[in-house]
Enzyme design. Structure first.
Site, PDB file in Angstrom:
ATOM      1  N   SER A 143       1.839 -32.094  -4.178  1.00  0.00           N
ATOM      2  CA  SER A 143       1.683 -33.541  -4.381  1.00  0.00           C
ATOM      3  C   SER A 143       2.999 -34.117  -4.894  1.00  0.00           C
ATOM      4  CB  SER A 143       0.600 -33.822  -5.420  1.00  0.00           C
ATOM      5  OG  SER A 143       0.551 -35.202  -5.718  1.00  0.00           O
ATOM      6  N   TYR A 163      -2.445 -32.558 -13.892  1.00  0.00           N
ATOM      7  CA  TYR A 163      -2.370 -32.390 -12.426  1.00  0.00           C
ATOM      8  C   TYR A 163      -0.911 -32.257 -11.994  1.00  0.00           C
ATOM      9  CZ  TYR A 163      -2.831 -33.888  -7.476  1.00  0.00           C
ATOM     10  OH  TYR A 163      -2.773 -33.991  -6.105  1.00  0.00           O
TER      11      TYR A 163
HETATM   12  N1  LIG Z   1      -5.655 -37.575  -1.156  1.00  0.00           N
HETATM   13  C1  LIG Z   1      -4.490 -37.850  -1.750  1.00  0.00           C
HETATM   14  O1  LIG Z   1      -4.150 -39.017  -1.984  1.00  0.00           O
HETATM   15  C2  LIG Z   1      -3.556 -36.719  -2.113  1.00  0.00           C
HETATM   16  C3  LIG Z   1      -2.258 -37.026  -2.581  1.00  0.00           C
HETATM   17  C4  LIG Z   1      -1.398 -35.975  -2.926  1.00  0.00           C
HETATM   18  C5  LIG Z   1      -1.836 -34.672  -2.818  1.00  0.00           C
HETATM   19  N2  LIG Z   1      -3.106 -34.414  -2.380  1.00  0.00           N
HETATM   20  C6  LIG Z   1      -3.533 -33.010  -2.313  1.00  0.00           C
HETATM   21  O2  LIG Z   1      -4.056 -32.751  -1.022  1.00  0.00           O
HETATM   22  C7  LIG Z   1      -5.119 -31.806  -1.119  1.00  0.00           C
HETATM   23  C8  LIG Z   1      -6.349 -32.383  -0.437  1.00  0.00           C
HETATM   24  O3  LIG Z   1      -6.670 -33.616  -1.081  1.00  0.00           O
HETATM   25  P1  LIG Z   1      -7.852 -34.534  -0.540  1.00  0.00           P
HETATM   26  O4  LIG Z   1      -7.827 -35.796  -1.326  1.00  0.00           O
HETATM   27  O5  LIG Z   1      -7.804 -34.583   0.922  1.00  0.00           O
HETATM   28  O6  LIG Z   1      -9.091 -33.607  -0.971  1.00  0.00           O
HETATM   29  P2  LIG Z   1     -10.559 -34.000  -1.510  1.00  0.00           P
HETATM   30  O7  LIG Z   1     -10.516 -34.130  -2.982  1.00  0.00           O
HETATM   31  O8  LIG Z   1     -11.095 -35.146  -0.720  1.00  0.00           O
HETATM   32  O9  LIG Z   1     -11.332 -32.681  -1.084  1.00  0.00           O
HETATM   33  C9  LIG Z   1     -11.060 -31.459  -1.668  1.00  0.00           C
HETATM   34  C10 LIG Z   1     -11.967 -30.410  -1.038  1.00  0.00           C
HETATM   35  O10 LIG Z   1     -11.757 -29.205  -1.759  1.00  0.00           O
HETATM   36  C11 LIG Z   1     -13.026 -28.648  -2.079  1.00  0.00           C
HETATM   37  N3  LIG Z   1     -12.904 -27.897  -3.324  1.00  0.00           N
HETATM   38  C12 LIG Z   1     -12.597 -28.389  -4.557  1.00  0.00           C
HETATM   39  N4  LIG Z   1     -12.599 -27.399  -5.450  1.00  0.00           N
HETATM   40  C13 LIG Z   1     -12.902 -26.259  -4.770  1.00  0.00           C
HETATM   41  C14 LIG Z   1     -13.057 -24.905  -5.146  1.00  0.00           C
HETATM   42  N5  LIG Z   1     -12.921 -24.520  -6.433  1.00  0.00           N
HETATM   43  N6  LIG Z   1     -13.373 -23.999  -4.201  1.00  0.00           N
HETATM   44  C15 LIG Z   1     -13.534 -24.374  -2.914  1.00  0.00           C
HETATM   45  N7  LIG Z   1     -13.414 -25.644  -2.493  1.00  0.00           N
HETATM   46  C16 LIG Z   1     -13.099 -26.573  -3.416  1.00  0.00           C
HETATM   47  C17 LIG Z   1     -13.945 -29.843  -2.218  1.00  0.00           C
HETATM   48  O11 LIG Z   1     -15.309 -29.458  -2.048  1.00  0.00           O
HETATM   49  C18 LIG Z   1     -13.443 -30.764  -1.126  1.00  0.00           C
HETATM   50  O12 LIG Z   1     -14.058 -30.504   0.119  1.00  0.00           O
HETATM   51  C19 LIG Z   1      -5.289 -31.518  -2.598  1.00  0.00           C
HETATM   52  O13 LIG Z   1      -4.620 -30.322  -2.933  1.00  0.00           O
HETATM   53  C20 LIG Z   1      -4.657 -32.695  -3.278  1.00  0.00           C
HETATM   54  O14 LIG Z   1      -4.157 -32.368  -4.556  1.00  0.00           O
HETATM   55  C21 LIG Z   1      -3.967 -35.411  -2.024  1.00  0.00           C
END
Ligand SMILES: NC(=O)c1ccc[n+]([C@@H]2O[C@H](COP(=O)([O-])OP(=O)(O)OC[C@H]3O[C@@H](n4cnc5c(N)ncnc54)[C@H](O)[C@@H]3O)[C@@H](O)[C@H]2O)c1
Length: 258
Positions: free
Chosen positions: A142, A153
């Site tokens: 991120s 985070y």
């Molecule tokens: N969405 C954003 O704006 C954003 C920005 C920067 C980085 N990210 C990173 O991208 C990645 C995906 O983000 P997103 O927003 O698409 O995800 P999200 O939060 O929408 O979904 C995360 C998924 O991970 C699963 N999950 C969570 N904990 C788990 C565990 N312990 N075991 C198995 N599954 C688990 C959840 O059930 C969910 O399906 C993450 O690593 C996040 O930190 C996202």
């Protein structure tokens, strides 16, 4: 879509039930990969069933436990015989608040969510990649390594960046590439699994808006990215097109390099 970059490759994608992980897994399958969709949400099986192209399967595991990570890799090997690519999508800030307002247990929860699954899955996949003579790991980091209202985070994703570089250095001679994409704020449909099951109170909504404003203002475009703008760079890093790239954390955040 005409690209077929992953024909014959086996890919394991964690966090594949929704968001960035879901998009990566579905598009990799459409490009010919055999994909294991991994998540702790039970609807991951429905998502895997949407895949078109090559074989797709789902596996439920809690990747905050080492057993979850090890059983995921064992299942993938039994099913597909090898693991060419691991994409570590699990993570995401649970709470937004000034650091002084975090309770100790909440700090731990952020590290468990956004650092430990990637540490565990990388460790669990390495013996398989070593035995087969190589592989590729793409960690989803991120740009929040520099940002407000989510210091734990930030620390977790800083850890992901550090392990990406050190693992790449340690295992390059074994033909294992380790890279990361560092997304910025990303537009997405409403989440079926919320980041914070308890929901946000009015004060927490204010802190969330402050974080969103900082993220948006830190980009050169003054906007969030789209899901597709995150999925495409991750799949580039996963593909053989990135064969001479390792140890790199690629910011995908409209000019905000974290
Ligand atoms: N969405 C954003 O704006 C954003 C920005 C920067 C980085 N990210 C990173 O991208 C990645 C995906 O983000 P997103 O927003 O698409 O995800 P999200 O939060 O929408 O979904 C995360 C998924 O991970 C699963 N999950 C969570 N904990 C788990 C565990 N312990 N075991 C198995 N599954 C688990 C959840 O059930 C969910 O399906 C993450 O690593 C996040 O930190 C996202």
């Amino acid at each position: 879509m005409n690209a077929r970059r992953f024909v014959g490759k086996v890919m394991v994608v964690t966090g594949a039930a929704q968001g960035i992980g879901r998009g990566v897994a579905l598009r990799a399958a459409a490009e010919g990969a055999k994909v294991l969709f991994v998540d702790r949400a039970d609807f991951v099986a429905e998502v895997a069933a949407e895949a078109t192209g090559a074989d797709a399967a789902a596996f439920m595991a809690d990747l905050e436990t080492y057993e979850g990570a090890a059983s995921t890799m064992d299942f993938a090997i039994k099913l597909f015989g090898r693991i060419d690519i691991l994409v570590n999508g699990v993570g995401g800030a649970i709470r937004m608040r000034p650091y002084a307002e975090f309770e100790p247990a909440q700090i731990d929860a952020e590290i468990r969510r956004s650092l430990m699954p990637t540490l565990y899955t990388c460790h669990a996949v390495l013996p398989h990649m070593l035995a087969q003579g190589g592989g590729t790991i793409v960690n989803v980091s991120s740009n929040a390594t520099r940002g407000i209202r989510r210091v734990p985070y930030s620390a977790a994703k800083g850890g992901v960046n550090a392990m990406t570089q050190s693992l790449a250095m340690e295992y390059g001679e074994h033909n294992i590439r380790v890279v990361a994409a560092a997304p910025g704020g990303t537009e997405a449909p409403p989440r079926r699994v919320p980041r914070n099951a308890a929901g946000d109170n009015e004060q927490e909504k204010v802190w969330m808006r402050e974080a969103v404003t900082q993220v948006t203002e830190s980009t050169f475009f003054k906007r969030y990215g789209t899901l597709d703008e995150q999925i495409a760079p991750i799949l580039f890093l996963a593909s053989d097109d990135a064969g001479y790239i390792t140890g790199t954390v690629l910011p995908v955040a409209g000019g905000d390099n974290g």
